[in-house]
Design an enzyme around this catalytic site. Sequence first.
Site, PDB file in Angstrom:
ATOM      1  N   THR A  49       8.905  37.811  18.283  1.00 39.86           N
ATOM      2  CA  THR A  49       7.961  37.818  19.406  1.00 39.86           C
ATOM      3  C   THR A  49       7.642  39.274  19.744  1.00 39.86           C
ATOM      4  O   THR A  49       8.116  40.195  19.074  1.00 39.86           O
ATOM      5  CB  THR A  49       8.563  37.123  20.640  1.00 39.86           C
ATOM      6  OG1 THR A  49       9.579  37.968  21.204  1.00 39.86           O
ATOM      7  CG2 THR A  49       9.175  35.777  20.279  1.00 39.86           C
ATOM      8  N   CYS A  50       6.868  39.487  20.805  1.00 39.12           N
ATOM      9  CA  CYS A  50       6.531  40.862  21.185  1.00 39.12           C
ATOM     10  C   CYS A  50       7.760  41.639  21.645  1.00 39.12           C
ATOM     11  O   CYS A  50       7.801  42.866  21.552  1.00 39.12           O
ATOM     12  CB  CYS A  50       5.466  40.868  22.274  1.00 39.12           C
ATOM     13  SG  CYS A  50       5.950  39.993  23.786  1.00 39.12           S
ATOM     14  N   SER A 109      15.915  37.341  28.386  1.00 42.81           N
ATOM     15  CA  SER A 109      14.527  37.792  28.510  1.00 42.81           C
ATOM     16  C   SER A 109      14.385  38.883  29.561  1.00 42.81           C
ATOM     17  O   SER A 109      15.251  39.058  30.422  1.00 42.81           O
ATOM     18  CB  SER A 109      13.623  36.616  28.885  1.00 42.81           C
ATOM     19  OG  SER A 109      13.646  35.625  27.884  1.00 42.81           O
ATOM     20  N   GLY A 189      -9.436  44.200  41.298  1.00 43.24           N
ATOM     21  CA  GLY A 189      -8.784  44.776  40.123  1.00 43.24           C
ATOM     22  C   GLY A 189      -8.624  43.727  39.047  1.00 43.24           C
ATOM     23  O   GLY A 189      -8.106  42.635  39.311  1.00 43.24           O
ATOM     24  N   ALA A 190      -9.086  44.050  37.824  1.00 41.32           N
ATOM     25  CA  ALA A 190      -9.024  43.082  36.725  1.00 41.32           C
ATOM     26  C   ALA A 190      -8.170  43.598  35.574  1.00 41.32           C
ATOM     27  O   ALA A 190      -8.355  43.204  34.421  1.00 41.32           O
ATOM     28  CB  ALA A 190     -10.434  42.755  36.234  1.00 41.32           C
ATOM     29  N   GLY A 191      -7.236  44.481  35.905  1.00 46.79           N
ATOM     30  CA  GLY A 191      -6.294  44.955  34.893  1.00 46.79           C
ATOM     31  C   GLY A 191      -5.223  43.907  34.627  1.00 46.79           C
ATOM     32  O   GLY A 191      -5.368  42.734  35.009  1.00 46.79           O
ATOM     33  N   GLU A 192      -4.128  44.317  34.011  1.00 49.71           N
ATOM     34  CA  GLU A 192      -3.068  43.367  33.653  1.00 49.71           C
ATOM     35  C   GLU A 192      -2.505  42.657  34.883  1.00 49.71           C
ATOM     36  O   GLU A 192      -2.334  41.435  34.882  1.00 49.71           O
ATOM     37  CB  GLU A 192      -1.945  44.105  32.914  1.00 49.71           C
ATOM     38  CG  GLU A 192      -0.836  43.183  32.426  1.00 49.71           C
ATOM     39  CD  GLU A 192       0.239  43.924  31.659  1.00 49.71           C
ATOM     40  OE1 GLU A 192       1.304  43.328  31.426  1.00 49.71           O
ATOM     41  OE2 GLU A 192       0.026  45.099  31.300  1.00 49.71           O
TER      42      GLU A 192
END
Length: 446
Positions: A49-50, A109, A189-192
Amino acid sequence: MHIVVVGLNNKTAPVSIREQVSFGEHEMKGAVVALRDEKSIFESVIVSTCNRTELYVVTDQPHTGRYYTKRFLANWFGLTMEELEPYLFIHEGFDAMKHLFRVTSGLDSMIVGETQILGQVKTSFFTAQKLETTGTVFNKLFKEAVTLAKRAHAETGIGENAVSVSAAAVTLAEQLLGSLEDKSIVVIGAGETGELTTLNLYEAGARDITVFNRTLAKAEEVANRFEGSAHSINEMQCGLLRADIVISSTGAKRAIIKREDIAAAQLFRSDRPFLLIDIAVPRDIEPTAGDLPGVHLYDVDDLTSIVQQNMAERMKEAAKIERRIEAAIAEFEGWMTTLGVVPIITELRDQSLKIQQETMQSLERKLPNMTNREKTVIGKHMKSIINQLLREPLSYIKDAAAKPDAEQRIAQFMDTFALDEELFDSAAEEMVLQEETTAERKAVNR
């Protein structure tokens, strides 16, 4: 047989290394088969996975299994062992099993208790199973890890409390204003963080969401995913007029929402409460805006305390899951011990089957006029008798494998049933290896 896991994750390797050592979907199938084909490796599963790349193997010798798994990983990604080894972790036996259970349950995790990894482990296992790189050990181990993780999440509620700031913002809004289904919500705001906030709002039932961003295209990209509308940040004042909730998370260097902006909006809002949640650092909303009548302003520090409280709750639940894992592994180790007597059980069954076949052939010679149906009925009854006769001996030999005097008990069993001595030597060797592994683990734990 021994279980070994070799891997790296966000705790042992920076993202620059993790992105180099990551199996894409297109190469996973070839990789897991190639790993199984390495020397001393009998079963294999790859989880990538990442945040982690982990190679699980069943091997006849831990040291050779470790070496060939590390070499495989380095060769696959064109690295030297010296380049890769500083970032690797290796677990064997009990520790390898515990690691798998913890990973699958979300205890390993970044966000403790998350469930995405459960699906990723399942997919990795099913891929390996279809390619026949799993066998007796991993088919049981991975299924039990997945089952325990599902049950633990359902029964402990470890994933219920928000432990990210964006999720905590949505939880706070629900606590203060109730259902979000009929609320008008502005996300700035449309960042992460803004995107994650919008996702959490949508999953909480919000459907009147407006996203404001300096780049309109990015605002539209986020809004379209969640049935919202998008506007340039220059139009933000209009959004404030009708909003019940504003959640802001831009990367601006100074406040973009002034006290006077909120005061102007309040003139047109009647007596509706106005909830402002500022999760930006530096802050997007002037702190003095919270002094206005009817305005409730919370910043990232307020949410951090909520996150910390929730994380403490998750850690309590995690401790419960850890105890379940310990019990599950103890049971699995007991099952592993019985694998040493599998050849003995197989030989006893084969002997019984041979006797049945010889007896049936003798009956057919003496009673040549038997019909096929009669042969079938007699065969079934003979098999039933044999199974009943074997039930107690097989139960005994499985239990004997876990006893302190297992070697003596098995030797007596073999002598009683006149079984091949080589089978006893194989079983005894396997039990000695299991005992040594358990003793080493207990010594380390002390």
